[in-house]
Design a protein around this motif. Structure first.
Motif, mmCIF file in Angstrom:
data_model
loop_
_atom_site.group_PDB
_atom_site.id
_atom_site.type_symbol
_atom_site.label_atom_id
_atom_site.label_comp_id
_atom_site.label_asym_id
_atom_site.label_seq_id
_atom_site.Cartn_x
_atom_site.Cartn_y
_atom_site.Cartn_z
ATOM 1 N N CYS A 38 52.576 37.712 34.399
ATOM 2 C CA CYS A 38 52.512 39.173 34.559
ATOM 3 C C CYS A 38 52.764 39.560 36.020
ATOM 4 C CB CYS A 38 51.147 39.674 34.088
ATOM 5 S SG CYS A 38 50.762 41.379 34.537
ATOM 6 N N GLY A 39 53.948 40.128 36.288
ATOM 7 C CA GLY A 39 54.296 40.508 37.652
ATOM 8 C C GLY A 39 53.308 41.467 38.300
ATOM 9 N N PRO A 40 52.946 42.588 37.646
ATOM 10 C CA PRO A 40 51.972 43.511 38.239
ATOM 11 C C PRO A 40 50.626 42.836 38.514
ATOM 12 C CG PRO A 40 53.163 44.590 36.464
ATOM 13 C CD PRO A 40 53.547 43.146 36.416
ATOM 14 N N CYS A 41 50.241 41.878 37.657
ATOM 15 C CA CYS A 41 48.986 41.155 37.890
ATOM 16 C C CYS A 41 49.063 40.348 39.180
ATOM 17 C CB CYS A 41 48.690 40.206 36.726
ATOM 18 S SG CYS A 41 48.547 40.966 35.112
ATOM 19 N N LEU A 42 50.173 39.644 39.365
ATOM 20 C CA LEU A 42 50.330 38.804 40.549
ATOM 21 C C LEU A 42 50.379 39.645 41.819
ATOM 22 C CD1 LEU A 42 52.885 36.091 39.340
ATOM 23 C CD2 LEU A 42 50.395 36.208 39.049
ATOM 24 N N ARG A 43 50.959 40.847 41.701
ATOM 25 C CA ARG A 43 50.989 41.723 42.884
ATOM 26 C C ARG A 43 49.602 42.281 43.198
ATOM 27 N NH1 ARG A 43 55.977 42.989 40.449
ATOM 28 N NH2 ARG A 43 55.175 44.821 39.351
ATOM 29 N N GLU A 44 48.755 42.432 42.187
ATOM 30 C CA GLU A 44 47.407 42.961 42.393
ATOM 31 C C GLU A 44 46.425 41.878 42.824
ATOM 32 O OE1 GLU A 44 44.049 45.538 42.428
ATOM 33 O OE2 GLU A 44 46.210 45.833 42.646
ATOM 34 N N ASN A 45 46.709 40.621 42.501
ATOM 35 C CA ASN A 45 45.757 39.541 42.771
ATOM 36 C C ASN A 45 45.313 39.441 44.231
ATOM 37 O OD1 ASN A 45 45.314 38.716 40.166
ATOM 38 N ND2 ASN A 45 46.802 37.041 40.223
ATOM 39 N N PRO A 46 46.207 39.588 45.220
ATOM 40 C CA PRO A 46 45.726 39.529 46.607
ATOM 41 C C PRO A 46 44.658 40.584 46.916
ATOM 42 C CG PRO A 46 48.099 39.267 46.548
ATOM 43 C CD PRO A 46 47.681 39.657 45.153
ATOM 44 N N ASN A 47 44.762 41.754 46.297
ATOM 45 C CA ASN A 47 43.762 42.796 46.489
ATOM 46 C C ASN A 47 42.423 42.373 45.888
ATOM 47 O OD1 ASN A 47 42.946 45.634 47.135
ATOM 48 N ND2 ASN A 47 42.732 45.751 44.907
ATOM 49 N N ILE A 48 42.475 41.700 44.727
ATOM 50 C CA ILE A 48 41.242 41.237 44.087
ATOM 51 C C ILE A 48 40.632 40.094 44.896
ATOM 52 C CG2 ILE A 48 40.255 40.261 41.977
ATOM 53 C CD1 ILE A 48 42.453 41.637 40.408
ATOM 54 N N VAL A 49 41.474 39.217 45.437
ATOM 55 C CA VAL A 49 40.991 38.134 46.294
ATOM 56 C C VAL A 49 40.246 38.706 47.500
ATOM 57 C CG1 VAL A 49 41.689 36.273 47.857
ATOM 58 C CG2 VAL A 49 42.750 36.467 45.589
ATOM 59 N N ALA A 50 40.840 39.737 48.116
ATOM 60 C CA ALA A 50 40.200 40.372 49.274
ATOM 61 C C ALA A 50 38.864 40.991 48.886
ATOM 62 C CB ALA A 50 41.134 41.432 49.863
ATOM 63 N N ALA A 51 38.811 41.640 47.733
ATOM 64 C CA ALA A 51 37.567 42.255 47.267
ATOM 65 C C ALA A 51 36.512 41.194 47.004
ATOM 66 C CB ALA A 51 37.834 43.076 46.004
ATOM 67 N N TYR A 52 36.918 40.084 46.414
ATOM 68 C CA TYR A 52 35.962 39.023 46.107
ATOM 69 C C TYR A 52 35.307 38.493 47.381
ATOM 70 C CZ TYR A 52 34.086 34.592 44.424
ATOM 71 O OH TYR A 52 33.258 33.531 44.126
ATOM 72 N N HIS A 53 36.101 38.209 48.383
ATOM 73 C CA HIS A 53 35.546 37.646 49.615
ATOM 74 C C HIS A 53 34.736 38.684 50.393
ATOM 75 C CE1 HIS A 53 37.320 33.715 49.234
ATOM 76 N NE2 HIS A 53 38.494 34.254 48.956
ATOM 77 N N LYS A 54 35.085 39.952 50.232
ATOM 78 C CA LYS A 54 34.361 41.008 50.938
ATOM 79 C C LYS A 54 32.999 41.285 50.314
ATOM 80 C CE LYS A 54 34.821 45.845 52.435
ATOM 81 N NZ LYS A 54 35.722 47.041 52.448
ATOM 82 N N TYR A 55 32.911 41.203 48.990
ATOM 83 C CA TYR A 55 31.702 41.675 48.303
ATOM 84 C C TYR A 55 30.902 40.574 47.603
ATOM 85 C CZ TYR A 55 34.041 46.185 48.885
ATOM 86 O OH TYR A 55 34.666 47.295 49.410
#
Length: 287
Positions: free
Chosen positions: A186-203
């Motif tokens: 899923c292309g849109p998923c892969l483009r969103e994943n870095p944002n989720i990675v950042a959220a995970y490490h932040k919170y």
């Protein structure tokens, strides 16, 4: 790749026109309902052509650095999209006594964010359609979407993680949890994943966790993307693709898709992407 086109199997002689190598351009006519459907598709095709012209105008303006023309094109595009949406709603409203209404509704409303709209349309359908396939599909879809409205407790589930261990949704009670539906293809998923990675490490140290539910079919590609993308949170999948038992039970028809749950398992956010995810987490997870 499979290609499909829609027509109504009704009494009479049905004529098919178009190029069989481009199924989206094939239309049926010659019978009452197929004539109605052909007229609808013709109007939508005209609106699509208009949108394509606007897109070209935008690109020309963008290349020239003309921000005024770019904004004008964006405004025209928004108006064109509204016209297409209005056309569909009017058409459905004019055909609530036949199979065209549920057929178009099912193909138009893809997200549980559209629950209220689809439910309102569904209630206008003639009872004589109750045994038709699309009517039944909409009925089932609405029942699934009703469980996903904000304030509801997310339905529990269990799937196997990447190490072969069962993981249940209720295992995360007591934490704020993002349930993220995605896939390695899923292309849109892969483009969103870095944002989720950042959220995970932040919170992650603020009583927050993530549970990824993959709609992959290929185990190696799933595990490879987990590693490549640094998706170090909990990951589960039954490797059934779009037939994933959780996404099917939830009525999910497109990904990426996400739910944010509070420590009691109550849904407090949906479809959170980009900055909206961080804003919501800042709201519920103060430092």
């Amino acid at each position: 790749m499979q290609q499909r086109f829609s027509f109504i199997a009704e009494a009479g002689t049905i004529d098919f026109t178009g190029n069989l190598e481009e199924f989206d351009q094939v239309h049926a006519s010659g019978t009452p309902l197929n004539d109605k459907l052909a007229e609808y598709y013709q109007q939508q095709d005209e609106l699509t052509a208009s949108r394509n012209t606007i897109i070209n105008d935008f690109r020309t303006a963008q290349a020239a650095g003309d921000t005024v023309a770019m904004q004008a094109a964006l405004n025209k595009f928004s108006q064109a999209m509204s016209k297409a949406d209005s056309l569909t709603k009017v058409f459905i409203g004019q055909n609530t006594d036949n199979v065209l209404a549920p057929m178009l509704a099912l193909r138009t409303y893809y997200s549980d964010n559209q629950y209220t709209e689809l439910d309102s349309l569904y209630k206008t359908f003639s009872p004589t359609l109750a045994n038709t396939l699309d009517y039944q599909r909409i009925k089932e879809l609405l029942a699934k979407w009703a469980q996903l409205q904000e304030g509801a407790i997310a339905p529990d589930f269990t799937q196997t993680d990447s190490a072969g261990n069962p993981v249940a949704l209720h295992d995360f009670r007591g934490k704020y949890l993002l349930v993220d539906f995605w896939a390695s293809w899923c292309g849109p998923c892969l483009r969103e994943n870095p944002n989720i990675v950042a959220a995970y490490h932040k919170y992650k140290d603020r009583n927050f966790d993530i549970l990824g539910v993959s709609l992959d079919e290929n185990r190696e590609k799933w595990l490879s993307e987990i590693k490549r993308g640094g998706l170090t949170w909990h990951q589960v999948s039954d490797l059934k693709g779009w037939k994933n038992e959780v996404s099917s039970a939830y009525g999910i028809r497109s990904i990426p898709y996400s739910l944010l749950l509070d420590p009691d398992g109550k849904i407090i956010g949906k479809h959170l992407r980009g900055e909206a995810l961080h804003e919501k987490l800042d709201e519920v997870l103060p430092e």
